[in-house]
Design a protein around this motif. Sequence first.
Motif, PDB file in Angstrom:
ATOM      1  N   ILE A   1      36.461  49.272  34.320  1.00  0.00           N
ATOM      2  CA  ILE A   1      36.773  48.543  33.085  1.00  0.00           C
ATOM      3  C   ILE A   1      36.426  47.067  33.248  1.00  0.00           C
ATOM      4  O   ILE A   1      35.884  46.420  32.334  1.00  0.00           O
ATOM      5  N   ALA A   2      36.707  46.528  34.423  1.00  0.00           N
ATOM      6  CA  ALA A   2      36.490  45.101  34.666  1.00  0.00           C
ATOM      7  C   ALA A   2      35.019  44.737  34.789  1.00  0.00           C
ATOM      8  O   ALA A   2      34.681  43.548  34.813  1.00  0.00           O
ATOM      9  N   THR A   3      34.132  45.737  34.867  1.00  0.00           N
ATOM     10  CA  THR A   3      32.698  45.432  34.925  1.00  0.00           C
ATOM     11  C   THR A   3      32.099  45.193  33.549  1.00  0.00           C
ATOM     12  O   THR A   3      30.970  44.705  33.432  1.00  0.00           O
ATOM     13  N   VAL A   4      32.848  45.507  32.496  1.00  0.00           N
ATOM     14  CA  VAL A   4      32.320  45.383  31.128  1.00  0.00           C
ATOM     15  C   VAL A   4      32.316  43.905  30.717  1.00  0.00           C
ATOM     16  O   VAL A   4      33.386  43.285  30.626  1.00  0.00           O
TER      17      VAL A   4
ATOM     18  N   HIS B   1      34.265  47.937  46.691  1.00  0.00           N
ATOM     19  CA  HIS B   1      32.826  48.052  46.457  1.00  0.00           C
ATOM     20  C   HIS B   1      32.469  47.656  45.027  1.00  0.00           C
ATOM     21  O   HIS B   1      31.527  46.873  44.804  1.00  0.00           O
ATOM     22  N   ILE B   2      33.210  48.175  44.066  1.00  0.00           N
ATOM     23  CA  ILE B   2      32.922  47.864  42.658  1.00  0.00           C
ATOM     24  C   ILE B   2      33.143  46.377  42.387  1.00  0.00           C
ATOM     25  O   ILE B   2      32.326  45.722  41.731  1.00  0.00           O
ATOM     26  N   ASP B   3      34.259  45.831  42.895  1.00  0.00           N
ATOM     27  CA  ASP B   3      34.589  44.436  42.632  1.00  0.00           C
ATOM     28  C   ASP B   3      33.549  43.472  43.197  1.00  0.00           C
ATOM     29  O   ASP B   3      33.265  42.427  42.605  1.00  0.00           O
ATOM     30  N   THR B   4      32.994  43.808  44.354  1.00  0.00           N
ATOM     31  CA  THR B   4      32.052  42.894  45.004  1.00  0.00           C
ATOM     32  C   THR B   4      30.601  43.122  44.589  1.00  0.00           C
ATOM     33  O   THR B   4      29.745  42.277  44.869  1.00  0.00           O
ATOM     34  N   HIS B   5      30.326  44.231  43.904  1.00  0.00           N
ATOM     35  CA  HIS B   5      28.946  44.537  43.536  1.00  0.00           C
ATOM     36  C   HIS B   5      28.681  44.515  42.028  1.00  0.00           C
ATOM     37  O   HIS B   5      27.546  44.744  41.614  1.00  0.00           O
ATOM     38  N   ARG B   6      29.694  44.250  41.214  1.00  0.00           N
ATOM     39  CA  ARG B   6      29.442  44.228  39.777  1.00  0.00           C
ATOM     40  C   ARG B   6      28.561  43.027  39.430  1.00  0.00           C
ATOM     41  O   ARG B   6      28.601  41.989  40.114  1.00  0.00           O
ATOM     42  N   GLU B   7      27.802  43.157  38.367  1.00  0.00           N
ATOM     43  CA  GLU B   7      26.873  42.101  37.967  1.00  0.00           C
ATOM     44  C   GLU B   7      27.591  40.906  37.361  1.00  0.00           C
ATOM     45  O   GLU B   7      27.188  39.753  37.559  1.00  0.00           O
TER      46      GLU B   7
ATOM     47  N   SER C   1      30.538  38.405  37.171  1.00  0.00           N
ATOM     48  CA  SER C   1      31.659  37.798  37.901  1.00  0.00           C
ATOM     49  C   SER C   1      32.138  38.633  39.082  1.00  0.00           C
ATOM     50  O   SER C   1      33.304  39.038  39.138  1.00  0.00           O
ATOM     51  N   PRO C   2      31.272  38.916  40.055  1.00  0.00           N
ATOM     52  CA  PRO C   2      31.719  39.703  41.210  1.00  0.00           C
ATOM     53  C   PRO C   2      32.757  38.952  42.041  1.00  0.00           C
ATOM     54  O   PRO C   2      32.810  37.713  42.008  1.00  0.00           O
ATOM     55  N   LEU C   3      33.559  39.705  42.758  1.00  0.00           N
ATOM     56  CA  LEU C   3      34.551  39.102  43.639  1.00  0.00           C
ATOM     57  C   LEU C   3      33.832  38.389  44.779  1.00  0.00           C
ATOM     58  O   LEU C   3      33.058  38.996  45.518  1.00  0.00           O
ATOM     59  N   ARG C   4      34.073  37.107  44.902  1.00  0.00           N
ATOM     60  CA  ARG C   4      33.524  36.344  46.019  1.00  0.00           C
ATOM     61  C   ARG C   4      34.389  35.106  46.229  1.00  0.00           C
ATOM     62  O   ARG C   4      35.079  34.644  45.320  1.00  0.00           O
ATOM     63  N   LYS C   5      34.323  34.603  47.431  1.00  0.00           N
ATOM     64  CA  LYS C   5      35.103  33.420  47.766  1.00  0.00           C
ATOM     65  C   LYS C   5      34.407  32.173  47.246  1.00  0.00           C
ATOM     66  O   LYS C   5      33.217  31.975  47.492  1.00  0.00           O
ATOM     67  N   ALA C   6      35.132  31.347  46.507  1.00  0.00           N
ATOM     68  CA  ALA C   6      34.565  30.075  46.056  1.00  0.00           C
ATOM     69  C   ALA C   6      34.262  29.209  47.274  1.00  0.00           C
ATOM     70  O   ALA C   6      34.956  29.284  48.293  1.00  0.00           O
ATOM     71  N   THR C   7      33.235  28.405  47.184  1.00  0.00           N
ATOM     72  CA  THR C   7      32.818  27.602  48.334  1.00  0.00           C
ATOM     73  C   THR C   7      33.915  26.648  48.813  1.00  0.00           C
ATOM     74  O   THR C   7      33.984  26.322  49.996  1.00  0.00           O
ATOM     75  N   ASP C   8      34.771  26.224  47.894  1.00  0.00           N
ATOM     76  CA  ASP C   8      35.832  25.283  48.264  1.00  0.00           C
ATOM     77  C   ASP C   8      37.203  25.954  48.367  1.00  0.00           C
ATOM     78  O   ASP C   8      38.226  25.271  48.388  1.00  0.00           O
ATOM     79  N   ALA C   9      37.220  27.284  48.454  1.00  0.00           N
ATOM     80  CA  ALA C   9      38.499  27.995  48.583  1.00  0.00           C
ATOM     81  C   ALA C   9      38.931  28.062  50.045  1.00  0.00           C
ATOM     82  O   ALA C   9      38.101  28.077  50.960  1.00  0.00           O
ATOM     83  N   ILE C  10      40.222  28.110  50.261  1.00  0.00           N
ATOM     84  CA  ILE C  10      40.798  28.259  51.597  1.00  0.00           C
ATOM     85  C   ILE C  10      41.153  29.725  51.791  1.00  0.00           C
ATOM     86  O   ILE C  10      41.922  30.294  51.019  1.00  0.00           O
ATOM     87  N   GLU C  11      40.569  30.344  52.807  1.00  0.00           N
ATOM     88  CA  GLU C  11      40.811  31.773  53.029  1.00  0.00           C
ATOM     89  C   GLU C  11      42.089  31.997  53.825  1.00  0.00           C
ATOM     90  O   GLU C  11      42.328  31.332  54.840  1.00  0.00           O
ATOM     91  N   ILE C  12      42.888  32.938  53.351  1.00  0.00           N
ATOM     92  CA  ILE C  12      44.125  33.328  54.013  1.00  0.00           C
ATOM     93  C   ILE C  12      44.029  34.816  54.338  1.00  0.00           C
ATOM     94  O   ILE C  12      44.007  35.644  53.438  1.00  0.00           O
TER      95      ILE C  12
END
Length: 230
Positions: free
Chosen positions: A105-108, A185-191, A193-204
């Motif tokens: 649904i979130a890929t739409v 897989h779906i979240d990181t590969h959708r066309e 707004s795929p899931l990815r870390k922003a360049t200025d985000a702090i990873e936890i």
Amino acid sequence: MRKITIAIDGYSSTGKSTVARQLADWLDYVYVDSGAMYRAVTLYALRKGFISEEKFDRNALVEALPGIALEFRKNKNGKAEIYLNNENVEEHIRTLEVSEFVSPIATVPEVRRKLVKLQHAMGEGKGVVMDGRDIGTVVFPNAELKIFMNASAEVRANRRYIELRDRGADISYEEVLDNVNERDHIDTHREDSPLRKATDAIEIDNTETNIEDQFHTILQLAKDRIAGRI
């Protein structure tokens, strides 16, 4: 004291909503669970028969979007709960069935555009903590504090399995792990707004971190940003 926008992104079952809610409560900020919004749309699509194991009628869902109204209302304990067309669906959206279909649904693109517009409106004026998959990259790219949460798939699946089991769901750990991996897989590969870390985000990475320690780490980051120290 100035107010800021806090964006918390990351993989499913990393505890984003838990820490975001804790942070909003402590700071007296508005909390927005963007994942609940996508889950509510998914629940709507399931109820209308737009999506199932056999089919996904995207066109029917897109046409129905103007008739989908979402809002958060606080319950008597002060917790924000999601309402779909004036119905409290907080419990209904937390099932494994909804989890299995929320990523498609979130890929739409039309769904994402509608919800991002709502999220922008909810975050006007700052003083907001919002969690999801694309908050720091798409919804609030200029947020003063961006957090990206991660943990091993096995640990995340176990957390989700325990949560669902405690609610009485008849499922196995293997089913939940498969769902977690599929959603990743779906979240990181959708066309769109795929899931990815922003360049200025702090990873936890909370694979081996307890909830209390994690909260205090992120709270200190928020305090520093509010005070302009970092």
